[in-house]
Design a protein around this motif. Sequence first.
Motif, PDB file in Angstrom:
ATOM      1  N   VAL A 120       0.946  -1.199  -0.161  1.00 25.44           N
ATOM      2  CA  VAL A 120      -0.019  -0.140  -0.042  1.00 25.44           C
ATOM      3  C   VAL A 120       1.120   1.307   0.034  1.00 25.44           C
ATOM      4  CG1 VAL A 120      -1.387   1.326   1.717  1.00 25.44           C
ATOM      5  CG2 VAL A 120      -2.363  -1.352   0.689  1.00 25.44           C
ATOM      6  N   ARG A 172       2.964   3.490  -3.447  1.00 26.43           N
ATOM      7  CA  ARG A 172       1.443   2.981  -4.120  1.00 26.43           C
ATOM      8  C   ARG A 172       0.815   4.722  -3.895  1.00 26.43           C
ATOM      9  NH1 ARG A 172       0.040  -2.737  -4.052  1.00 26.43           N
ATOM     10  NH2 ARG A 172       1.078  -3.502  -6.468  1.00 26.43           N
ATOM     11  N   LEU A 182       1.001  11.779  -8.926  1.00 25.12           N
ATOM     12  CA  LEU A 182       1.045  11.998 -10.273  1.00 25.12           C
ATOM     13  C   LEU A 182       0.962  13.705 -10.427  1.00 25.12           C
ATOM     14  CD1 LEU A 182      -1.543   9.129 -10.411  1.00 25.12           C
ATOM     15  CD2 LEU A 182       0.652   9.023 -11.263  1.00 25.12           C
ATOM     16  N   PRO A 183      -0.120  14.448  -9.921  1.00 24.30           N
ATOM     17  CA  PRO A 183       0.057  15.419 -10.902  1.00 24.30           C
ATOM     18  C   PRO A 183       0.767  16.494 -10.986  1.00 24.30           C
ATOM     19  CG  PRO A 183      -1.386  15.466  -8.731  1.00 24.30           C
ATOM     20  CD  PRO A 183      -0.760  14.859  -8.949  1.00 24.30           C
ATOM     21  N   LYS A 220      -2.506  21.898 -13.510  1.00 23.47           N
ATOM     22  CA  LYS A 220      -2.164  20.728 -12.194  1.00 23.47           C
ATOM     23  C   LYS A 220      -3.382  20.391 -11.153  1.00 23.47           C
ATOM     24  CE  LYS A 220       2.119  20.705 -10.516  1.00 23.47           C
ATOM     25  NZ  LYS A 220       3.487  21.358  -9.809  1.00 23.47           N
ATOM     26  N   PRO A 238      -7.752  17.300 -12.533  1.00 25.34           N
ATOM     27  CA  PRO A 238      -7.459  15.485 -11.698  1.00 25.34           C
ATOM     28  C   PRO A 238      -7.263  14.825 -12.681  1.00 25.34           C
ATOM     29  CG  PRO A 238     -10.216  16.591 -12.594  1.00 25.34           C
ATOM     30  CD  PRO A 238     -10.015  17.100 -13.290  1.00 25.34           C
ATOM     31  N   VAL A 239      -6.196  13.928 -12.086  1.00 23.90           N
ATOM     32  CA  VAL A 239      -5.268  13.235 -12.291  1.00 23.90           C
ATOM     33  C   VAL A 239      -6.423  12.097 -13.199  1.00 23.90           C
ATOM     34  CG1 VAL A 239      -3.793  11.395 -11.945  1.00 23.90           C
ATOM     35  CG2 VAL A 239      -3.767  13.422 -10.941  1.00 23.90           C
ATOM     36  N   VAL A 299      -4.291   6.480 -11.936  1.00 27.48           N
ATOM     37  CA  VAL A 299      -4.620   5.881 -10.606  1.00 27.48           C
ATOM     38  C   VAL A 299      -4.754   4.715 -10.136  1.00 27.48           C
ATOM     39  CG1 VAL A 299      -5.855   6.486  -8.623  1.00 27.48           C
ATOM     40  CG2 VAL A 299      -5.594   8.054 -10.023  1.00 27.48           C
ATOM     41  N   VAL A 306      -2.050   2.532 -11.067  1.00 27.56           N
ATOM     42  CA  VAL A 306      -0.761   2.256 -10.197  1.00 27.56           C
ATOM     43  C   VAL A 306      -0.955   2.086  -8.692  1.00 27.56           C
ATOM     44  CG1 VAL A 306       0.189   4.624  -8.053  1.00 27.56           C
ATOM     45  CG2 VAL A 306       0.195   4.861 -10.566  1.00 27.56           C
ATOM     46  N   LEU A 307      -2.311   1.855  -7.924  1.00 25.97           N
ATOM     47  CA  LEU A 307      -2.624   1.045  -7.128  1.00 25.97           C
ATOM     48  C   LEU A 307      -2.374  -0.158  -7.782  1.00 25.97           C
ATOM     49  CD1 LEU A 307      -5.806   3.318  -5.813  1.00 25.97           C
ATOM     50  CD2 LEU A 307      -3.755   2.816  -5.214  1.00 25.97           C
ATOM     51  N   ARG A 329       4.742   1.359  12.718  1.00 27.69           N
ATOM     52  CA  ARG A 329       4.177   2.172  11.642  1.00 27.69           C
ATOM     53  C   ARG A 329       2.725   2.732  11.919  1.00 27.69           C
ATOM     54  NH1 ARG A 329       2.877   3.066   6.367  1.00 27.69           N
ATOM     55  NH2 ARG A 329       3.401   5.139   6.253  1.00 27.69           N
ATOM     56  N   ARG A 341     -10.848  11.954  -0.239  1.00 26.16           N
ATOM     57  CA  ARG A 341     -10.649  10.502  -0.722  1.00 26.16           C
ATOM     58  C   ARG A 341      -9.916   9.341   0.802  1.00 26.16           C
ATOM     59  NH1 ARG A 341      -5.525   8.173  -4.366  1.00 26.16           N
ATOM     60  NH2 ARG A 341      -7.401   9.795  -5.740  1.00 26.16           N
ATOM     61  N   GLY A 351      -4.950  19.177  -7.164  1.00 26.76           N
ATOM     62  CA  GLY A 351      -4.082  18.329  -7.428  1.00 26.76           C
ATOM     63  C   GLY A 351      -3.114  17.661  -6.528  1.00 26.76           C
ATOM     64  N   TYR A 409      -2.562  16.372  -2.299  1.00 33.34           N
ATOM     65  CA  TYR A 409      -3.463  16.407  -0.778  1.00 33.34           C
ATOM     66  C   TYR A 409      -3.414  16.896  -0.003  1.00 33.34           C
ATOM     67  CZ  TYR A 409      -4.592  12.290  -4.524  1.00 33.34           C
ATOM     68  OH  TYR A 409      -4.971  12.158  -5.377  1.00 33.34           O
ATOM     69  N   ALA A 455       1.263  16.272   2.045  1.00 33.86           N
ATOM     70  CA  ALA A 455       2.137  15.480   1.448  1.00 33.86           C
ATOM     71  C   ALA A 455       0.977  14.639   2.527  1.00 33.86           C
ATOM     72  CB  ALA A 455       3.053  15.435   0.600  1.00 33.86           C
ATOM     73  N   THR A 481      -3.211  10.506   1.935  1.00 32.90           N
ATOM     74  CA  THR A 481      -2.911   8.942   1.848  1.00 32.90           C
ATOM     75  C   THR A 481      -1.796   8.264   2.686  1.00 32.90           C
ATOM     76  OG1 THR A 481      -1.170   9.671   0.458  1.00 32.90           O
ATOM     77  CG2 THR A 481      -2.798   8.860  -0.754  1.00 32.90           C
ATOM     78  N   ILE A 531      -4.657   6.592   5.197  1.00 31.08           N
ATOM     79  CA  ILE A 531      -5.448   5.635   4.466  1.00 31.08           C
ATOM     80  C   ILE A 531      -4.667   4.144   4.779  1.00 31.08           C
ATOM     81  CG2 ILE A 531      -5.809   4.777   2.392  1.00 31.08           C
ATOM     82  CD1 ILE A 531      -7.367   7.709   1.376  1.00 31.08           C
ATOM     83  N   ASP A 532      -2.805   4.804   4.490  1.00 36.70           N
ATOM     84  CA  ASP A 532      -1.980   3.812   4.191  1.00 36.70           C
ATOM     85  C   ASP A 532      -1.869   3.312   5.738  1.00 36.70           C
ATOM     86  OD1 ASP A 532      -1.241   4.511   1.950  1.00 36.70           O
ATOM     87  OD2 ASP A 532       0.852   5.351   2.636  1.00 36.70           O
TER      88      ASP A 532
END
Lengths: 175, 240
Positions: free
Chosen positions: A3, A6, A13-14, B58, B61-62, B67, B70-71, B86, B178, B200, B202, B206, B210, B213-214
């Motif tokens: 996870v 990724r 990505l932007p 930028k 939306p990607v 996305v 990558v995922l 972690r 997200r 663009g 998060y 940074a 995400t 969520i990780d």
Amino acid sequence: MAVDIRHRMVALLPRLRAFAHALARSGDAADDLVQATCEKALRAADTWTPGTRLDSWMFRIMQNQWIDEKRRQRPQTSIDEPGAGLQIAGEDGAKTAEARLTLGSVRSLIGEMPEELRSVLVLVCVEDMSYRDAAEVLDVPVGTVMSRLARARRTLIEAVDGEEHRPTRATGAPS
Amino acid sequence: MTTRVTDEMLMAFVDGELDPAAAESVRRATANDAALARRAEAFRTTRQMARDAFVDLKAEPVPEALVAAVLRGESSKVVAFSSRRRFMQTALPIAASIAIAFGLAGYWFGQRSAPGGADPLGGGIVAEALGETPSGNERTIRASNGEARLRTLATYKVDRGLCRTFEMSPAGSQGAVRGVGCDLGSGWNVGMAAAHGGDGTYAPAAAGATGSIDAYLDALDAQGPLSPEEEAVIIGDKGR
């Protein structure tokens, strides 16, 4: 587990797209380049050192990927045809007689720059990388980053000066 | 002026790339030479010009395909963090981001117009969609405060069931939430969500959306993400 890196890549990505546009210019080719870069990065994820900059690492992979692609495709078509504008979403270079450069004309100017100027301009001015980090991504000495960056920005300055002094701006597209 | 100041030096000066001694000498030179000062200013302006040229790109939306690529991508070994360690490290940021996301999602999904707060997150609607929408697909969901687009991003196996990551954005807005929802045996629930801005990036940092969520998935020992084929066996397609 998978996870972590990724999701960090998704967040990048932007920025990857911006650099890809600087290299490939057309939107479709840029997104293809981003995808190829991400796939390569995922396959090589165990070579990335946690704690180091993931963005620099991925920009470097993209730069190499782009060089590879160009090498493969050059016999068929010239990707780097001169005069091709940078295709970035948004209204395109309206040729108004304004005293200042429009967004569109800045985009065309950047698009007309040689690739090695475009890439360094984007890394430093758009992505806020230090000269040293940009040098590492592009695998050139810091001095080269500086001279290319100065050339790229001089192109913009000259265009602004041209606009301010005469309605017809000196294009001065570098060969 | 005594020493010649090159374009490279002026540029490095406005970029903050000169060492203090060199910067000081350029500063002194520009103070005594109006033309030189104007040229330095011109170099400073070019940074903003370049940045402006890429603002639209930028903010765009990607593309979901990227996305998803990558995922779902095959990855070599992939950074073996100790999941538990972690989680301990990130426990606090998670709490913070959940609080932020609840506020935001509440705003978007009509907290005020849902008296009693039975489902202030609109989580029920999202949860239902999570059980049905294949990853990479988008559907429109109706919450009390209007429509939103919901995209499911990926599916992960966890000890007691499944988790899915998603992104939802209100119609006509650049911003998005997200998040991750799980079915741990008693139906789908939204576990956490965090906002990311329309620029663009998060937000709040940074590592914000995400990162947390990780951590959430890490804490549940998530495996995955599942391939589209594996996922198809589990996720129904009733909604389409």
